[in-house]
Design an enzyme around this catalytic site. Structure first.
Site, PDB file in Angstrom:
ATOM      1  N   SER A  63       1.907  -6.739  -3.094  1.00 10.89           N
ATOM      2  CA  SER A  63       2.180  -6.237  -1.748  1.00 10.89           C
ATOM      3  C   SER A  63       0.832  -5.924  -1.099  1.00 10.89           C
ATOM      4  O   SER A  63      -0.170  -5.736  -1.805  1.00 10.89           O
ATOM      5  CB  SER A  63       3.011  -4.953  -1.846  1.00 10.89           C
ATOM      6  OG  SER A  63       3.022  -4.274  -0.611  1.00 10.89           O
ATOM      7  N   TYR A  92       4.840   3.141  -5.492  1.00 10.59           N
ATOM      8  CA  TYR A  92       5.029   1.726  -5.169  1.00 10.59           C
ATOM      9  C   TYR A  92       3.685   1.023  -5.007  1.00 10.59           C
ATOM     10  O   TYR A  92       3.411   0.004  -5.649  1.00 10.59           O
ATOM     11  CB  TYR A  92       5.861   1.602  -3.882  1.00 10.59           C
ATOM     12  CG  TYR A  92       6.112   0.162  -3.455  1.00 10.59           C
ATOM     13  CD1 TYR A  92       7.182  -0.556  -3.986  1.00 10.59           C
ATOM     14  CD2 TYR A  92       5.284  -0.471  -2.525  1.00 10.59           C
ATOM     15  CE1 TYR A  92       7.406  -1.871  -3.603  1.00 10.59           C
ATOM     16  CE2 TYR A  92       5.513  -1.780  -2.142  1.00 10.59           C
ATOM     17  CZ  TYR A  92       6.575  -2.470  -2.681  1.00 10.59           C
ATOM     18  OH  TYR A  92       6.790  -3.778  -2.293  1.00 10.59           O
TER      19      TYR A  92
END
Ligand code: NAP
Length: 246
Positions: A153, A166
């Protein structure tokens, strides 16, 4: 958008494991791989969702997939051993893994981040891909050329406030990929790379950006060229890279 035109038979006779195959990007990736000839192993935590993807692949006349209901948050070593034994008996080898299953966790300060949620996110996003990769290496080594694709990401490349576990799990995923890629470079038939999908219209994206109009976000179908490229023969020389799907 990453540009690649995949031949229709790109993944013919390839056996590819997709985690988080019941929804979002994983669901579309599994169907796309099957449409290009792969036998896909659908791994996820919600059986009904996996069954739906299974039925769609069968109805489309693509190679019959396999179903693996497994919760990566609670899976133990014996679950991974059992999975490996089943896959060995059924297929004898694996040609690709798409580590796609992911948990968003909560969006908050490090100072107030719930340690229990931190562990859950690390387990699903980082520890499970590590354990799955490790235990499946012997089956990957039996492939003529095997591709391991991790999902990263943009918050795994540059830290951003409130992305907590995350973002940290995605940084570690990049590290895991680089370490593995360096270990297999030149001495094996295995390659390892990361995909950063970019903003993509899924449940996770809606949870992270509830005020956003989903129609303004790229559909999972549109980011598939990079997924196909990394799973197929045109990326044989690509190892240790982190590539953007958009
Ligand atoms: P999603 O729609 O939330 O789908 C995630 C998938 O992972 C679901 O199939 C989910 O299963 C599965 N999963 C979650 N926890 C699991 C567990 N404990 N065991 C097994 N499976 C589990 O997310 P997505 O947007 O498609 O994300 C896919 C990947 O892309 C993730 O790694 C994510 O971090 C990454 N990513 C997404 C975006 C984006 O904009 N969408 C951007 C950058 C990176 P259930 O359906 O059963 O819950």
């Amino acid at each position: 958008m990453f540009e690649y035109q995949a031949p229709e038979d790109l993944l013919k006779d390839r056996i590819i494991l997709v985690t988080g195959a019941g929804a979002g990007i994983g669901r579309v990736a599994a169907k796309t791989f099957a449409a290009h000839g792969a036998t896909v192993i659908l791994l996820g935590r919600t059986l009904e969702k996996l069954e739906q993807v299974y039925d769609e692949i069968e109805a489309a006349g693509h190679p019959q997939p396999a179903l693996v209901p497994l919760n990566l948050e609670s899976a133990q070593e014996h679950d991974f051993i059992e999975l490996t034994n089943t896959l060995e008996q059924e297929f004898g080898r694996i040609d690709g893994i798409l580590h796609n299953a992911g948990l968003l966790g909560v969006r908050t300060h490090i100072q107030t981040y719930d340690p229990v949620i931190w562990q859950q996110v690390m387990q699903v996003n980082l520890n499970a891909p590590f354990m799955l990769t490790q235990i499946l290496m012997p089956l990957l080594e039996r492939s003529e050329n095997a591709s391991i694709v991790f999902t990263s990401s943009s918050v795994g490349r540059k830290g951003r406030a409130y992305w907590g576990a995350y973002g940290v799990s995605k940084f570690a995923t990049e590290g895991l990929m680089q370490t593995l890629a360096d270990e297999v470079e030149n001495i094996s038939n295995i390659r390892a790379n990361c995909i950063n999908p970019g903003a993509t219209r899924t449940q996770m994206r809606s949870s992270a950006y509830p005020a956003e109009n989903p129609a303004s976000v790229t559909a999972p179908e549109d980011i598939m060229p990079l997924y196909l490229y990394l799973m197929g023969r045109d990326s044989l020389e690509v190892n240790g890279q982190s590539l953007d799907a958009q």
